[in-house]
Design a protein around this motif. Structure first.
Motif, mmCIF file in Angstrom:
data_model
loop_
_atom_site.group_PDB
_atom_site.id
_atom_site.type_symbol
_atom_site.label_atom_id
_atom_site.label_comp_id
_atom_site.label_asym_id
_atom_site.label_seq_id
_atom_site.Cartn_x
_atom_site.Cartn_y
_atom_site.Cartn_z
ATOM 1 N N HIS A 479 73.485 73.027 -39.529
ATOM 2 C CA HIS A 479 74.214 72.261 -40.557
ATOM 3 C C HIS A 479 73.983 72.839 -41.951
ATOM 4 C CE1 HIS A 479 70.333 70.141 -40.671
ATOM 5 N NE2 HIS A 479 70.524 69.748 -39.429
ATOM 6 N N ILE A 484 77.136 64.969 -45.390
ATOM 7 C CA ILE A 484 77.425 63.883 -44.463
ATOM 8 C C ILE A 484 78.789 63.344 -44.871
ATOM 9 C CG2 ILE A 484 76.729 61.620 -43.595
ATOM 10 C CD1 ILE A 484 74.764 63.758 -42.815
ATOM 11 N N ARG A 517 79.107 65.208 -39.596
ATOM 12 C CA ARG A 517 78.699 66.444 -40.275
ATOM 13 C C ARG A 517 79.833 67.472 -40.289
ATOM 14 N NH1 ARG A 517 73.321 67.302 -41.656
ATOM 15 N NH2 ARG A 517 71.739 66.026 -40.642
ATOM 16 N N ASP A 519 79.734 70.736 -39.925
ATOM 17 C CA ASP A 519 79.109 71.567 -40.954
ATOM 18 C C ASP A 519 78.482 72.758 -40.260
ATOM 19 O OD1 ASP A 519 77.704 72.522 -43.132
ATOM 20 O OD2 ASP A 519 76.253 70.884 -43.190
#
Length: 588
Positions: A479, A484, A517, A519
DNA sequence: GCCGTTTTCGGCCCGACTGTTTTCAGTCG
């Protein structure tokens, strides 16, 4: 100044120019520039120094390039400030009320002095709005209703929450006798990380019957509008759903139309126009001759493929339809081969009861086997992550024994499955890794991650991360930006520099598939692919059910134009082990 | 304001719905 901040300011200019009734194409230029900037993986502060400068970017010409330069240099934009100065604070918010577009905003402002949502509400209650030209009691009531809904807050929802609901609705529709085909469209089909409203589409010879059945099915908590081809309403919880039903011969055209994006559709129609064609939600038509009104029979539209083919384009996967170069690629036959869910062979980031996970190693292994995976990696948190009950160094040894025993059992049973032992190691505030040599020697691979000290400035954070990637001990970086969705902004990080470091040291960057996420993001994933970085799509599972998150990671990768071969969890296990071994011996 | 194997100037997506209108403006997606 981040790309998103710059995009927002350009968008504000577009909004205010609409209020001023400026040239619509000038307005569209600002809108396009804002969207183009959102599609950039690299920061504008870096791109300004690239060859050709900002003007080399599509959608950005001399005027907007200058404005971006000003923003980057001073953090301010004189032009926007001057536009804003003419209105009270909160005027831009007023433009977010559905039903109050730029023209009516100008009207209420100039006639009633209304420049905020509060003032508009009051003017409606005092029945002043109905007196305005082109307005009436009904418009006033609608505005009041829209304001009430606005106050309730209708922010976007996570794709991970909305996709299952869209699928339920589609399932219901497909079960109806009158329905020939049904699917969800809109941003959910494009796989955007957050979704506003749900758009659902069906084809039928009897659209009215389908609309009736849907309106009466009890799926909607509130039906707002129920016509013969369209039903609108709200799910329990307030999320809006629009159903549209078309005849089968328009199915493909309607699906393209309602899937969008808006900018993608505009590009398609521009392309049609250049070929003497016209595209609408019913099909592709030849432009009628001078003086002739009727469009005649469509030449395409029953399928999406036929529509794209009529424009001399390959079918474009929905995830790519963001006007980020996909039409040029489709025209040139250069669309990427996108990763598919079936390409995924493993999940390399999961937590167990050793730390803050809720399942055991064996349970995760069985769940992964049931999904058809051939291997997994267990990666519990390192010791210093107290909030997640980080694992003590001694327990890593116990994990090693448990994993080895489990693998021995799989071998004995003839099962083609293997558990790897990894470790999610914190990158500490000073850039050091939160794990000693002994621990590192016990595990098969290491995921580096930032969980603390996230308020450091971007330069410091970037140096810290790059230091860890250069250490040689980190095989993957999890991540990467720490965001978030709908919750916490990414920490400051120069993603372009981190991507370059990942390329140099052959560290895989994670696309974390957890729905809150996602990400790397789509645009950062695309940047990584362009720079030759390997990716890894991981669920970061803390429970068995979380293995399902993989699909959201794959969708995000597809939006990032990611082909399967650069994603290390599409590789067979021997290739993965080879890569890890090479990394560890410092050869790669 | 951007952009160009028809253009460095003259173009720039398309239709539905709504509420207010006596023929259409505004909004939306």
């Amino acid at each position: 100044m981040t790309n998103e901040q710059i995009a927002r300011q350009l968008e504000q200019i577009a909004l205010l120019l609409q209020v001023e009734d400026a040239n619509t194409f000038r307005i569209r230029s600002y809108e396009r520039a804002a969207e183009a900037i959102r599609g950039l993986g690299e920061e504008l502060s870096v791109l300004r120094h690239a060859e050709g400068g900002l003007e080399a970017l599509p959608g950005i010409g001399e005027a907007i390039a200058q404005k971006i330069e000003e923003l980057l240099d001073t953090g301010e934009l004189t032009y926007l400030r001057e536009l804003l100065a003419q209105y009270p604070e909160g005027f831009l918010e007023l433009l977010r009320i559905p039903g109050l577009g730029p023209k009516r905003a100008a009207l209420v402002f100039h006639e009633l002095g209304v420049g905020t949502v509060d003032a508009l509400e009051e003017a409606c209650i005092r029945e002043q709005v109905r007196e305005l030209k082109g307005m009436g009691a009904k418009s006033e009531a609608k505005l009041l209703d829209a304001i009430a809904k606005y106050w309730q807050g209708r922010e976007r929802a996570l794709l991970g929450d909305m996709l299952p609901r869209a699928e339920e609705i589609v399932g219901f529709l497909r079960g109806l006798d009158a329905v020939i085909a049904a699917d969800y469209a809109g941003s959910a089909r494009r796989g955007r990380e957050t979704v506003g409203d749900l758009d659902v589409l069906a084809s039928s010879k009897d659209p009215a019957a389908v609309c009736r059945a849907f309106a009466e099915a009890g799926i909607l908590a509130e039906v707002e509008l129920a016509g013969d081809t369209k039903v609108s309403g709200y799910l329990p919880g307030g999320r809006q759903v629009d159903l549209r039903v078309v005849e089968p011969e328009s199915w493909g055209a309607a699906l393209v139309y309602f899937t969008g994006s808006q900018q993608h559709n505009i590009r398609l129609r521009e392309r049609a126009q250049a070929r003497g064609l016209r595209v609408n939600e019913y099909g592709v038509y030849r432009e009628p001759a001078e003086g002739d009104e009727a469009l005649g029979e469509p030449i395409a539209g029953e399928t999406e493929e036929s529509l794209y083919a009529a424009l001399e384009l390959a079918w474009i996967p929905p995830e790519l339809r963001e006007d980020r170069g996909e039409i040029a690629a489709a025209a040139a036959g250069e669309l990427p081969e996108l990763i598919e869910p079936a390409d995924i062979r493993c999940d390399l980031h999961m937590h167990t009861r050793y730390t803050d996970g809720r399942a055991s190693i064996a349970e995760l292994a069985e769940a992964a086997r049931a999904r058809g995976y051939t291997h997994i990696g267990i990666t519990d948190h390192s010791a210093s992550l107290y909030v997640a009950d980080g694992i003590a160094a001694a327990d890593v040894g116990r994990q090693r024994e448990e994993v080895d025993a489990l693998n021995a059992r799989f071998d004995a049973e003839g099962a083609d499955f293997r558990v790897l032992l990894g470790h999610e190691v914190d990158i500490l505030a000073d850039g050091a890794l939160d794990a000693g040599e002994e621990t590192l020697a016990l595990v098969d691979y290491v995921i580096g991650a930032v969980h603390q000290g996230m308020s450091a400035d971007a330069d410091r954070m970037t140096a810290r991360v790059i230091g860890a990637l250069a250490s040689g001990h980190v095989d993957m970086f999890a991540h990467p930006t720490g965001r978030i969705l709908l919750g916490r902004d990414a920490y400051g990080l120069h993603v372009g520099e981190v991507v370059a470091a990942a390329a140099e040291h052959d560290v895989a960057l994670e696309i974390n598939a957890s729905p809150d996420r996602l990400d790397l993001s789509d645009v950062h994933a695309r940047l990584a692919v362009e720079r030759g970085v390997r990716l890894c799509i991981n669920t970061d599972a803390h429970a068995l059910g979380h293995l399902e998150f993989m699909r959201f990671g794959v969708i995000t990768a597809r939006r990032g134009w990611v082909p399967p071969e650069v994603v290390i969890n599409t590789w067979p296990l021997p290739r993965l082990l080879e890569w890890l071994t090479a990394r560890r011996s410092g050869c790669s």
